[in-house]
Design a protein around this motif. Structure first.
Motif, short mmCIF file in Angstrom:
data_model
loop_
_atom_site.label_atom_id
_atom_site.label_comp_id
_atom_site.label_asym_id
_atom_site.label_seq_id
_atom_site.Cartn_x
_atom_site.Cartn_y
_atom_site.Cartn_z
N THR A 121 23.92 -23.01 91.59
CA THR A 121 23.65 -21.43 92.22
C THR A 121 23.52 -20.34 90.94
O THR A 121 23.58 -19.20 91.58
N GLY B 252 16.82 -12.89 88.52
CA GLY B 252 18.56 -13.49 88.91
C GLY B 252 19.93 -12.38 89.05
O GLY B 252 20.51 -12.73 89.75
N SER C 157 26.66 -26.58 90.83
CA SER C 157 25.83 -26.73 90.38
C SER C 157 24.59 -26.06 91.51
O SER C 157 24.27 -26.22 92.73
N ALA D 243 11.81 -14.29 96.76
CA ALA D 243 11.56 -14.85 94.79
C ALA D 243 11.45 -16.55 95.05
O ALA D 243 10.08 -16.36 94.25
N GLU E 29 22.13 -20.80 85.13
CA GLU E 29 21.12 -20.84 83.75
C GLU E 29 20.24 -19.63 83.88
O GLU E 29 20.02 -18.32 83.49
N VAL E 30 19.93 -19.43 84.92
CA VAL E 30 19.21 -17.83 85.10
C VAL E 30 19.86 -17.47 85.34
O VAL E 30 19.45 -16.07 84.25
N ARG F 264 19.15 -24.36 94.04
CA ARG F 264 18.01 -25.32 93.28
C ARG F 264 17.48 -26.43 95.20
O ARG F 264 16.38 -26.78 94.78
N ASP G 106 25.72 -24.78 78.03
CA ASP G 106 25.84 -25.58 80.23
C ASP G 106 26.69 -27.20 80.10
O ASP G 106 26.42 -27.84 79.05
N GLU G 107 27.57 -26.86 80.82
CA GLU G 107 28.74 -27.88 80.87
C GLU G 107 29.29 -27.91 80.17
O GLU G 107 30.00 -29.21 79.37
#
Ligand SMILES: Nc1ncnc2c1ncn2[C@@H]1O[C@H](COP(=O)(O)OP(=O)(O)OP(=O)(O)O)[C@@H](O)[C@H]1O
Length: 477
Positions: free
Chosen positions: A189, A156, A187, A340, A192-193, A373, A255-256
């Motif tokens: 991008t 990441g 969203s 990846a 979280e990674v 994503r 998140d959010e």
């Protein structure tokens, strides 16, 4: 670049580099080789280089040599479709010109065959089955004429983007410190990674706990986050510690965060201030040792101003802020990401996957409105449809349609320009005339034309390629 050279452009560029660390520097990215998409991409700094010479070689090699007073970057490609002397890039009046040297299979810029073209920001260069991306960019501290191979970074955090690699370096520095991290970006991008990478680099012994504040029902949010005592409300059959305590000595990823209801914002602020949690129905607080990473695609400062988000909570959370760019502004990383994602989608046969040239071109020119994503889903589908063979254009699902309320598209999605003369409609003729008029008005400045048309630069570059416009022709007057 040799300072002894009598070329005024060369001397000016050399001086500028010496006294300004962040002058724009030109870069060429070897993004993708169709036969071997798993081969590591590379970043080539072009300042200090008088010529880049491209040709076929027995193996990929990137080397610098001096010929007289000229510094030449030799790029040898292991690509049967590349001629032994295929193309070169030279300097011309402060810009860079790409010339085909009579190659068998031609040289393409943004999918259009070109014998000679002045390079512009974001140009996609195609030699044989090998793709390069050209960028003028602020650069990290890297030797001129250097070639950086794919960096050995945590998952990441690998990037070839000069700007993003600087930000990721700062992130790696803050990861072990108890500094909150705010990740912003559309969203998909990779927020979280990146949050997981921060946790991995933090050395904290506890777990990584991810919570999507937008997905928790408001009636349950407090008990989910802070836990509850048995009997605190109907249905509370047993004591539950809650997600915040689950992240004790680890990392809590919210998140959010902009979706956290006002009452929960107040309770969460108390957790951060006191380093303790009071479960719903409990009287005694429990100590927690938290590292907090939050993510949002909303404008939190604007929410604070409107009174939709607590200013004191915002201040507590704002440690290190990292903006993850949308994929369309990070095209130099497409090769790294494709490798990846192929490895992840097909771990046992990734090494044998190859891409048809048109498929590769489409992957590199798409808008990717849903970011990594969308790329991930696209590749996973394409591999299945290709049935283990080469991934062709037909195997790629159509570009994602943006859901309501999603990020604003930077530009309408045209088809990737194909080699050969395109069929033009009246509307396209009008657009071409408008572009030429604006290039005349703005003296060939792509950014100014993009602003005037309310479009992104990438779109303007596509049109330039499609309509055969040469912005350099309008610069002199
Ligand atoms: N650098 C990367 N390398 C490989 N895969 C990535 C990378 N960045 C994102 N992805 C993949 O893309 C998908 C979306 O990433 P992620 O969930 O981190 O995005 P996000 O910004 O948190 O999205 P959202 O805002 O919608 O929650 C995931 O499947 C993730 O594994």
């Amino acid at each position: 670049m040799s300072a002894a050279r009598e070329d005024p452009t060369t001397l000016v560029r050399t001086r500028r580099r010496a006294d300004a660390g962040h002058e724009p520097r030109p870069f060429l990215f070897l993004v993708l080789q169709c036969q071997r998409p798993m081969d590591p991409p590379a970043r080539l700094a072009l300042d200090g280089v008088d010529e880049v010479a491209f040709g076929r070689g027995p193996a990929r090699s990137i080397g610098r040599r001096i010929e007289g007073d000229r510094a030449i970057l030799d790029v040898r490609l292991e690509d049967g479709w590349v001629s032994s002397r295929h193309a070169r890039i030279t300097r011309e009046g402060g810009r860079l010109r790409l010339e085909d040297l009579g190659s068998t299979n031609g040289t393409f810029v943004n999918g259009v065959p070109q014998r000679s073209a002045l390079l512009a920001e974001g140009d996609l260069i195609e030699l044989g089955h090998t793709f390069f991306l050209f960028r003028e960019a602020a650069a990290p501290d890297e030797p001129a004429g250097g070639a950086t191979q794919a960096a050995d970074q945590p998952f990441g955090l690998a990037t070839f983007s000069p700007e993003l690699s600087e930000r990721f370096a700062s992130l790696r520095a803050v990861a072990p410190a108890p500094i909150p991290v705010v990740l912003q970006g559309e969203s998909g991008t990779g927020k979280e990674v990146v949050a997981r990478a921060v946790h991995a680099l933090s050395g904290r012994p506890g777990p990584f706990v991810a919570i999507n504040c937008g997905a928790l029902p408001e009636s349950l949010i407090e008990s989910e986050l802070f836990g509850h005592k048995k009997g605190a409300f109907s249905g509370a059959a047993e004591d539950r510690p809650g997600l915040i305590r689950a992240a004790d000595r680890g990392t809590l990823f919210l998140d959010e965060i902009g979706d956290l209801p006002a009452a929960s914002q107040t309770a969460f602020l108390r957790v951060l201030q006191e380093s303790e949690v009071v479960a719903v129905g409990a009287t005694r607080p429990v100590k927690v040792d938290l590292r907090v990473v939050v993510a949002t695609h909303r404008d939190l400062p604007a929410m604070v101003e409107r009174g939709d988000f607590r200013g004191d909570l915002f201040a507590r959370l704002s440690g290190f802020v990292l903006e993850l760019p949308p994929l369309r502004r990070r095209r130099e990383d497409l090769g790294l990401l494709i490798a990846a994602l192929l490895r992840r989608a097909a771990p046992d046969r990734a090494a044998s996957i190859s891409l048809g040239c048109e498929a590769a071109r489409a992957l590199l020119l798409r808008e990717w409105r849903l970011n990594v994503r969308e790329l991930e889903k696209c590749l996973a589908t394409a591999i299945v449809l290709a049935g283990g063979g080469r991934v062709e254009l037909d195997h790629l699902p159509p570009p994602a349609v943006l859901p309501r309320g999603g990020p604003a598209p930077e530009a309408p999605k045209p088809e990737a320009p194909q080699p050969g003369e395109p069929q033009r409609s009246d509307e396209e003729d009008r657009r071409r005339e408008a572009l030429i008029r604006l290039f005349r008005e703005h003296r060939g400045n792509v950014s100014a034309v993009a602003r005037a048309m309310g479009k992104g630069r990438t779109q303007i570059h596509r049109w330039i390629a499609r309509y055969g416009i040469e912005p350099g022709d309008y610069r002199g007057g």
